[in-house]
Enzyme design. Structure first.
Site, PDB file in Angstrom:
ATOM      1  N   HIS A   1      -2.004   1.671   7.863  1.00  0.00           N
ATOM      2  CA  HIS A   1      -2.396   1.365   6.368  1.00  0.00           C
ATOM      3  C   HIS A   1      -2.439   2.899   5.715  1.00  0.00           C
ATOM      4  O   HIS A   1      -2.507   3.955   6.164  1.00  0.00           O
ATOM      5  CB  HIS A   1      -3.650   1.062   6.475  1.00  0.00           C
ATOM      6  CG  HIS A   1      -4.155   0.852   4.339  1.00  0.00           C
ATOM      7  ND1 HIS A   1      -3.842  -0.098   3.889  1.00  0.00           N
ATOM      8  CD2 HIS A   1      -5.406   1.372   3.998  1.00  0.00           C
ATOM      9  CE1 HIS A   1      -4.203   0.053   2.447  1.00  0.00           C
ATOM     10  NE2 HIS A   1      -5.086   1.222   3.131  1.00  0.00           N
TER      11      HIS A   1
ATOM     12  N   CYS B   1       0.798  -0.987   0.026  1.00  0.00           N
ATOM     13  CA  CYS B   1       0.222   0.064  -0.203  1.00  0.00           C
ATOM     14  C   CYS B   1       0.793   1.169   0.210  1.00  0.00           C
ATOM     15  O   CYS B   1       0.557   1.695  -0.368  1.00  0.00           O
ATOM     16  CB  CYS B   1      -0.545   0.189   1.060  1.00  0.00           C
ATOM     17  SG  CYS B   1      -0.280  -0.137   2.787  1.00  0.00           S
TER      18      CYS B   1
END
Length: 625
Positions: free
Chosen positions: A557, A200
């Site tokens: 994230h 990510c």
């Protein structure tokens, strides 16, 4: 015959009679298992055939899928489940894929045994005839030798493989360009990007680079087969401009170009970044292994590696213009010319033209009033987020070449740091702005005193005149004033908010919200002699991209917010020097600007207020002209 899925374990019932029944010691552990001896190893393995096949074919890519030229959104369809036949070296996609070419290959042979195959991702060995997983410890040496050969050559073969994939992608791109004709940039759609496994951090950066229209345009200009570069040497060299022909871009640059081109094309997503990410890992091995990584480090590594490839490409073009001289064949005049053209030519790579700015550090000694300046390039500006009250504004700077400008922030407001917006009122006394942080003069006193070379030289000269001793004078430390100012502004400005910092022996994250403007005026940070800036004019930048980090140090994230907008013709003309760029439309055209939130493959249009409320880690601004 039933062919079992290799990735699934066999049930405990009904073991085949081929498998010998061995007595178990009552004290034996389940971890010490007896391997299966396969009777097909002798006939189903050929080391020589495998060696020949992997030298001729693309590594870890299904041969049939590649032959069929299967593409999705401009990228080759690459199955992650690829198995290699240990008889002939055929590589086919497994049962988890759409076409399962590996099984079809095994079934197609009747005269020879092609039943033993190996996974190129997990190194599991499987016999289709026995429906069993094989071990190298319980079978003939030829199995272990073949597996050992494959594992030793995987890195070298993979590099060559992705080069061939790039060539395939380039052929498709060039064929498409000839068919539809060259067109200027338009609004870039937003597509999701597949997460390859903790990638990510990579995907969020790529979403922002995909919306950097200037990057795509200059890469397209550099990628053209007839690409030429006109180098203007410095005036003091008394040399004429030199036109050089550029060779094809390096593998990472080509992969980046093709990825951005695929992101720009209309069509369904998400897009796989496998080719580009693997090329990056060849240049920066620390990103291998699919571990959690830092987006800023990824951005630096990517831009630095592409910059290095382009620098070598330009240098090769200059040497070619002088018939590739060597240290033995080149005379002094040729060496001087190559050096002069090279000094200016390397600055003309598209990374420098788009992202690199220049910082000037000025230090004045309060004793002798001597002023010294140091200029360094920067790729982004790093701004710490201060959580505690600071007694007075102090600017501490540290710059690594072609890295990031490190500036220490100052805040007396415990909840929010404000990066000043030129379209909003100035910050109140209880709020600090980046302007007060950034333009203030730093006093070098106490332990931070300046070692003044001018004062030291005067002291040494005085001692030499008044004393016969040869004792060398000690350095003179004085109070001084220090200030950082930007002396060259980049077309794209990247701000890095330092959310991760050292706290004793551990790292911690600052979760505090930072207010950032849609429009940023960089003029207060610029020197009076700043390049490409007129004195008294505003230096405006518009926000178009955000990399956000949510979560903690243990698990987080990365996501992105990007602004979909029409590209700026004025900015392109400013960078390239060209006028009347065809097919480029000014902002405010056929489609209204809007913000999009992207989390790997998830894409959602969001209001501007949500983007401004993001826990920003990287901010992308482009210059407004």
């Amino acid at each position: 015959m039933r062919v079992q899925e290799p990735s699934k374990a066999l049930p405990e019932k009904a073991k085949r009679s081929k498998r010998p029944t061995l007595p178990r010691d009552e004290d034996s552990s389940d971890d010490i298992a007896v391997g299966f001896t396969c009777q097909h190893v002798s006939l189903a393995i050929s080391v020589n055939h495998v060696k020949k096949a992997i030298a001729e074919n693309v590594w870890s890519v299904c041969s049939e899928c590649l032959r069929e030229r299967r593409f999705s959104d401009g990228q080759p369809v690459l199955s992650s489940d690829v198995w290699l036949c240990l008889k002939c070296g055929f590589q086919g996609c497994g049962r988890n894929s759409e076409s399962h070419h590996s099984v079809k290959h095994y079934k197609s042979w009747r005269t020879e045994s092609h039943c033993i195959t190996i996974s190129l991702s997990t190194w599991i060995i499987w016999c289709y005839e026995c429906d069993e997983k094989l071990s190298t410890h319980c079978n003939k040496k030829v199995l272990a030798q073949t597996v050992d050969f494959l594992q030793k050559h995987v890195s070298k073969t993979q590099t060559s493989a992705f080069s061939r994939i790039l060539k395939l992608c380039e052929e498709k791109y060039e064929a498409g360009e000839k068919k539809k004709g060259r067109k200027g940039s338009s609004v870039t759609p937003v597509k999701g990007i597949t997460n390859l496994g903790n990638t990510c951090f990579f995907n969020a950066v790529m979403q922002n680079l995909a919306q950097s229209y200037i990057l795509s345009e200059l890469m397209n200009e550099s990628k053209e087969s007839s690409a030429k570069l006109k180098i203007f040497p410095s005036s003091d060299s008394h040399l004429d401009p030199l036109m050089v022909e550029l060779s094809s871009p390096g593998p990472l640059t080509s992969a980046l170009f093709l990825f951005l081109h695929s992101m720009k094309e209309t069509g369904k997503g998400p897009l796989s970044p496998k080719v580009l990410f693997n090329q990056l890992c060849q240049k920066a091995p620390r990103f291998k292994g699919f571990q959690q990584q830092d987006s800023q480090e990824l951005l630096h590594s990517l831009l630095d590696a592409v910059r290095m490839e382009e620098t070598k490409r330009i240098q090769a073009g200059i040497l070619k213009a002088f018939n590739n001289p060597t240290t033995k064949t080149a005379d002094d005049d040729t060496r001087k010319k190559v050096k002069a053209y090279g000094r200016e030519g390397v600055k003309m790579n598209f990374i420098d033209r788009i992202f690199i700015g220049e910082l000037t550090s000025t230090v004045m000694c309060e004793e002798c009033a001597n002023i010294s300046t140091v200029k360094d390039p920067f790729i982004d500006i790093s701004l710490p987020i201060i959580e505690e009250r600071v007694s007075k504004p102090v600017l501490l700077g540290r710059m690594n070449k072609c890295r990031s400008l490190q500036a220490t922030g100052n805040s007396q407001y415990s909840d929010t740091v404000t990066i000043e917006n030129t379209h909003q009122p100035r910050a109140t006394k209880n709020q600090s702005s980046s302007k007060d942080k950034f333009t203030s003069m730093e006093l070098l006193m106490g332990n931070n005193k300046l070692l003044c070379e001018n004062c030291t030289e005067k002291k040494q000269k005085y001692q030499k005149e008044t004393s016969s001793a040869e004792k060398k004078a000690e350095g003179v430390y004085t109070n001084a004033r220090k200030q950082f100012l930007i002396s060259a502004v980049p077309p794209i400005l990247i701000l890095h908010l330092k959310r991760f910092h050292q706290a004793g022996l551990s790292l911690r994250k600052v979760n505090r919200h930072v207010d950032f403007p849609l429009i940023l005026d960089l003029a207060p940070f610029c020197s009076a002699t700043c390049k490409n800036v007129n004195v008294g004019d505003k230096v405006l930048y518009g926000l178009y991209g955000i990399v956000e980090h949510s979560g903690s140090m243990r698990g987080g994230h990365y996501t992105a917010y990007v602004k979909v907008r029409a590209p700026s013709r004025k900015l392109l003309e400013h960078i390239t020097g060209k006028k009347n760029v065809p097919d480029w439309k000014e902002p405010g055209g056929e489609s209204a600007d809007h913000w999009v939130y992207v989390s790997d493959t998830y894409v959602q249009v969001v209001p501007e207020s949500r983007a401004l409320g993001a826990q920003a880690y990287l901010l992308f601004y482009e210059r407004i002209l």
